[in-house]
Design a protein around this motif. Structure first.
Motif, PDB file in Angstrom:
ATOM      1  N   ASP A 183     -38.161  18.816  -1.726  1.00 47.27           N
ATOM      2  CA  ASP A 183     -36.802  18.557  -2.180  1.00 47.27           C
ATOM      3  C   ASP A 183     -36.851  17.876  -3.546  1.00 47.27           C
ATOM      4  O   ASP A 183     -37.873  17.301  -3.940  1.00 47.27           O
ATOM      5  N   GLU A 184     -35.715  17.932  -4.237  1.00 42.51           N
ATOM      6  CA  GLU A 184     -35.592  17.236  -5.500  1.00 42.51           C
ATOM      7  C   GLU A 184     -35.704  15.722  -5.287  1.00 42.51           C
ATOM      8  O   GLU A 184     -35.334  15.212  -4.231  1.00 42.51           O
ATOM      9  N   TYR A 185     -36.214  15.044  -6.316  1.00 41.70           N
ATOM     10  CA  TYR A 185     -36.233  13.591  -6.394  1.00 41.70           C
ATOM     11  C   TYR A 185     -35.600  13.217  -7.727  1.00 41.70           C
ATOM     12  O   TYR A 185     -36.294  12.891  -8.689  1.00 41.70           O
ATOM     13  N   PRO A 186     -34.256  13.277  -7.802  1.00 32.53           N
ATOM     14  CA  PRO A 186     -33.590  13.007  -9.078  1.00 32.53           C
ATOM     15  C   PRO A 186     -33.929  11.634  -9.652  1.00 32.53           C
ATOM     16  O   PRO A 186     -33.978  11.467 -10.868  1.00 32.53           O
ATOM     17  N   GLU A 187     -34.187  10.670  -8.772  1.00 26.13           N
ATOM     18  CA  GLU A 187     -34.513   9.323  -9.244  1.00 26.13           C
ATOM     19  C   GLU A 187     -35.845   9.293 -10.002  1.00 26.13           C
ATOM     20  O   GLU A 187     -36.135   8.342 -10.739  1.00 26.13           O
ATOM     21  N   LEU A 188     -36.662  10.339  -9.842  1.00 25.98           N
ATOM     22  CA  LEU A 188     -37.928  10.464 -10.571  1.00 25.98           C
ATOM     23  C   LEU A 188     -37.883  11.610 -11.587  1.00 25.98           C
ATOM     24  O   LEU A 188     -38.916  11.990 -12.130  1.00 25.98           O
ATOM     25  N   ASP A 189     -36.704  12.177 -11.806  1.00 27.17           N
ATOM     26  CA  ASP A 189     -36.499  13.321 -12.693  1.00 27.17           C
ATOM     27  C   ASP A 189     -37.299  14.547 -12.229  1.00 27.17           C
ATOM     28  O   ASP A 189     -37.763  15.346 -13.028  1.00 27.17           O
ATOM     29  N   ILE A 190     -37.447  14.682 -10.917  1.00 25.48           N
ATOM     30  CA  ILE A 190     -38.077  15.872 -10.330  1.00 25.48           C
ATOM     31  C   ILE A 190     -36.940  16.735  -9.814  1.00 25.48           C
ATOM     32  O   ILE A 190     -36.333  16.431  -8.782  1.00 25.48           O
ATOM     33  N   LEU A 191     -36.628  17.782 -10.583  1.00 28.24           N
ATOM     34  CA  LEU A 191     -35.472  18.622 -10.309  1.00 28.24           C
ATOM     35  C   LEU A 191     -35.873  20.084 -10.210  1.00 28.24           C
ATOM     36  O   LEU A 191     -36.832  20.518 -10.844  1.00 28.24           O
ATOM     37  N   GLY A 192     -35.114  20.839  -9.438  1.00 33.10           N
ATOM     38  CA  GLY A 192     -35.343  22.263  -9.292  1.00 33.10           C
ATOM     39  C   GLY A 192     -34.465  23.081 -10.225  1.00 33.10           C
ATOM     40  O   GLY A 192     -33.678  22.538 -11.000  1.00 33.10           O
TER      41      GLY A 192
END
Length: 154
Positions: free
Chosen positions: A65-74
């Motif tokens: 899944d995305e981790y927006p808090e770490l700027d890991i986005l799909g």
């Protein structure tokens, strides 16, 4: 980070990890539609999929899944896919129809390409682009170049 060449003795190895919204649904899509086999998954108490590994086409595919808090986005959050996954299959048309029925979008007509493959270009429900392909002809580099030049008008 572990140096794979030191561990395996085989030199560098490429791993693929896809990040997306709703990775649990993606896990289901990749196993039920594309035929991947789930190896394991790590799920947070909140239900967010932290990491899952699948075996698909002789490769380990990791999804999360995305981790927006770490700027890991799909791709859905970034505005589209920037890569293409090519999956060799026995029945391009049949698998493409199954994928479409499960929510994938056919991006262009299924066709026999100049380079000798039958190909279906799809975008899965999670924003990732796939080329389902089957080799129809084995071509020399010279024949590939000749056909490519003919295609682009050269």
């Amino acid at each position: 980070m572990t140096n794979t060449s030191a561990v395996s003795g085989q030199g560098p190895r490429l791993g693929i990890q896809l990040v997306m919204k709703n990775a649990m649904a993606a896990l289901k899509f990749y196993t039920e539609v594309l035929g991947a086999q789930e190896l394991f998954r790590l799920v947070e108490p909140s239900g967010r999929l932290g990491h899952a590994e699948l075996s698909l086409g002789g490769v380990t595919l990791a999804i999360a899944d995305e981790y927006p808090e770490l700027d890991i986005l799909g791709p859905q959050s970034r505005g589209g896919a920037t890569s293409l996954l090519n999956l060799s299959v026995d029945d391009v048309d049949g698998l493409a129809q199954r994928a479409i029925a499960a929510g994938a979008i056919l991006e262009r007509p299924i066709t026999d390409e100049f380079y000798g493959d039958r190909v279906a270009h799809l975008r899965d429900p999670f924003g990732h682009r796939w080329a389902l392909s089957k080799r129809l002809e084995h071509l020399s580099p010279e024949e590939l170049q000749r056909r490519f030049q003919q295609l682009v008008g050269g």
